[in-house]
Design a protein around this motif. Structure first.
Motif, PDB file in Angstrom:
ATOM      1  N   ILE A  50      -1.693  -0.638  -5.178  1.00  0.00           N
ATOM      2  CA  ILE A  50      -0.827   0.230  -5.923  1.00  0.00           C
ATOM      3  C   ILE A  50      -0.438  -0.626  -7.175  1.00  0.00           C
ATOM      4  O   ILE A  50      -0.599  -0.182  -8.258  1.00  0.00           O
ATOM      5  N   GLY A  51      -0.203  -2.091  -6.820  1.00  0.00           N
ATOM      6  CA  GLY A  51       0.335  -3.033  -7.903  1.00  0.00           C
ATOM      7  C   GLY A  51      -0.522  -3.195  -8.927  1.00  0.00           C
ATOM      8  O   GLY A  51      -0.530  -3.305 -10.247  1.00  0.00           O
ATOM      9  N   GLN A  52      -1.860  -3.076  -8.430  1.00  0.00           N
ATOM     10  CA  GLN A  52      -2.876  -3.192  -9.309  1.00  0.00           C
ATOM     11  C   GLN A  52      -3.662  -1.967  -9.936  1.00  0.00           C
ATOM     12  O   GLN A  52      -4.534  -1.989 -10.827  1.00  0.00           O
ATOM     13  N   GLY A  53      -2.811  -1.034  -9.802  1.00  0.00           N
ATOM     14  CA  GLY A  53      -3.197   0.412 -10.227  1.00  0.00           C
ATOM     15  C   GLY A  53      -4.539   1.047  -9.664  1.00  0.00           C
ATOM     16  O   GLY A  53      -5.043   1.768 -10.489  1.00  0.00           O
ATOM     17  N   LYS A 129     -13.117  -8.775  -4.773  1.00  0.00           N
ATOM     18  CA  LYS A 129     -13.174 -10.180  -4.877  1.00  0.00           C
ATOM     19  C   LYS A 129     -11.536 -10.619  -5.621  1.00  0.00           C
ATOM     20  O   LYS A 129     -11.411 -11.644  -5.044  1.00  0.00           O
ATOM     21  N   GLU A 130     -11.256 -10.120  -6.439  1.00  0.00           N
ATOM     22  CA  GLU A 130      -9.885 -10.398  -7.182  1.00  0.00           C
ATOM     23  C   GLU A 130      -8.838 -10.317  -6.197  1.00  0.00           C
ATOM     24  O   GLU A 130      -8.198 -11.199  -6.369  1.00  0.00           O
ATOM     25  N   LEU A 131      -8.754  -9.324  -5.463  1.00  0.00           N
ATOM     26  CA  LEU A 131      -7.433  -8.902  -4.682  1.00  0.00           C
ATOM     27  C   LEU A 131      -7.705  -9.598  -3.447  1.00  0.00           C
ATOM     28  O   LEU A 131      -6.566 -10.168  -2.822  1.00  0.00           O
ATOM     29  N   ALA A 132      -8.713 -10.126  -2.815  1.00  0.00           N
ATOM     30  CA  ALA A 132      -8.714 -10.464  -1.394  1.00  0.00           C
ATOM     31  C   ALA A 132      -8.786 -12.049  -1.169  1.00  0.00           C
ATOM     32  O   ALA A 132      -8.993 -12.724  -2.055  1.00  0.00           O
ATOM     33  N   THR A 133      -8.031 -12.571  -0.310  1.00  0.00           N
ATOM     34  CA  THR A 133      -7.668 -13.894   0.000  1.00  0.00           C
ATOM     35  C   THR A 133      -8.979 -14.326   0.795  1.00  0.00           C
ATOM     36  O   THR A 133      -9.252 -15.581   0.887  1.00  0.00           O
ATOM     37  N   ASP A 134      -9.694 -13.446   1.406  1.00  0.00           N
ATOM     38  CA  ASP A 134     -10.792 -13.574   2.182  1.00  0.00           C
ATOM     39  C   ASP A 134     -12.047 -12.730   1.785  1.00  0.00           C
ATOM     40  O   ASP A 134     -12.067 -11.852   2.827  1.00  0.00           O
ATOM     41  N   PRO A 135     -12.624 -12.729   0.951  1.00  0.00           N
ATOM     42  CA  PRO A 135     -13.517 -11.732   0.265  1.00  0.00           C
ATOM     43  C   PRO A 135     -14.822 -11.851   1.173  1.00  0.00           C
ATOM     44  O   PRO A 135     -15.601 -10.855   1.050  1.00  0.00           O
ATOM     45  N   ALA A 136     -15.174 -12.874   1.889  1.00  0.00           N
ATOM     46  CA  ALA A 136     -16.341 -12.731   2.774  1.00  0.00           C
ATOM     47  C   ALA A 136     -16.154 -11.725   3.813  1.00  0.00           C
ATOM     48  O   ALA A 136     -17.043 -11.454   4.543  1.00  0.00           O
TER      49      ALA A 136
END
Length: 140
Positions: A50-53, A129-136
């Motif tokens: 939500i913070g990223q819209g 990819k931008e939001l995740a700490t673990d995109p894997a």
């Protein structure tokens, strides 16, 4: 390819129908629970989205019921993302009994909605990819 993300769920008595097996609509809840558990494990909270819209949206879901589930059974609900080009992605999920028997197969098409424009974003994988700490965990 690594094993898909998985979360364990116990079938609760109030989720069963008159035949004593898991109500068909509850499979959707289990699938959604696994998806949100995956997001959280990857470091993406609802507040962060939500913070990223933006927010994830389901566009299509198909369930193939394979075996009944009874109250008290433990199941593992998996979730794996498949990326192609464009504004959508697929989620492939299974509900497996403790002995490995597949009780249901779930496939869904999703996207990421821009909460201001109310349109799908062009590249949902870039958002993850931008939001995740673990995109894997998303196969990225």
């Amino acid at each position: 390819m690594s094993e898909p993300f998985s979360v364990r769920v116990t079938v609760r008595g109030y989720e069963t129908d008159v035949q004593g097996h898991l109500n068909q609509a509850v499979y959707l809840n289990y699938a959604e629970h696994a998806r949100w558990s995956l997001l959280q494990a990857a470091g993406i909270s609802q507040a962060r989205l939500i913070g990223q819209g933006v927010g994830p949206v389901a566009l299509e879901t198909t369930i193939r019921y394979r075996r009944e589930l009874l109250a008290g059974e433990e199941v593992d609900v998996t979730c794996a993302f498949e990326w192609g080009g464009g504004k959508t992605f697929r989620m492939v999920q299974s509900v497996r009994k403790a002995d490995g028997t597949v009780a249901a197969e779930i496939t869904a098409v999703g996207g990421i909605l821009d909460l201001t424009t109310r349109r799908l974003v062009d590249d949902p994988s870039a958002v993850f990819k931008e939001l995740a700490t673990d995109p894997a965990l998303f196969g990225l």
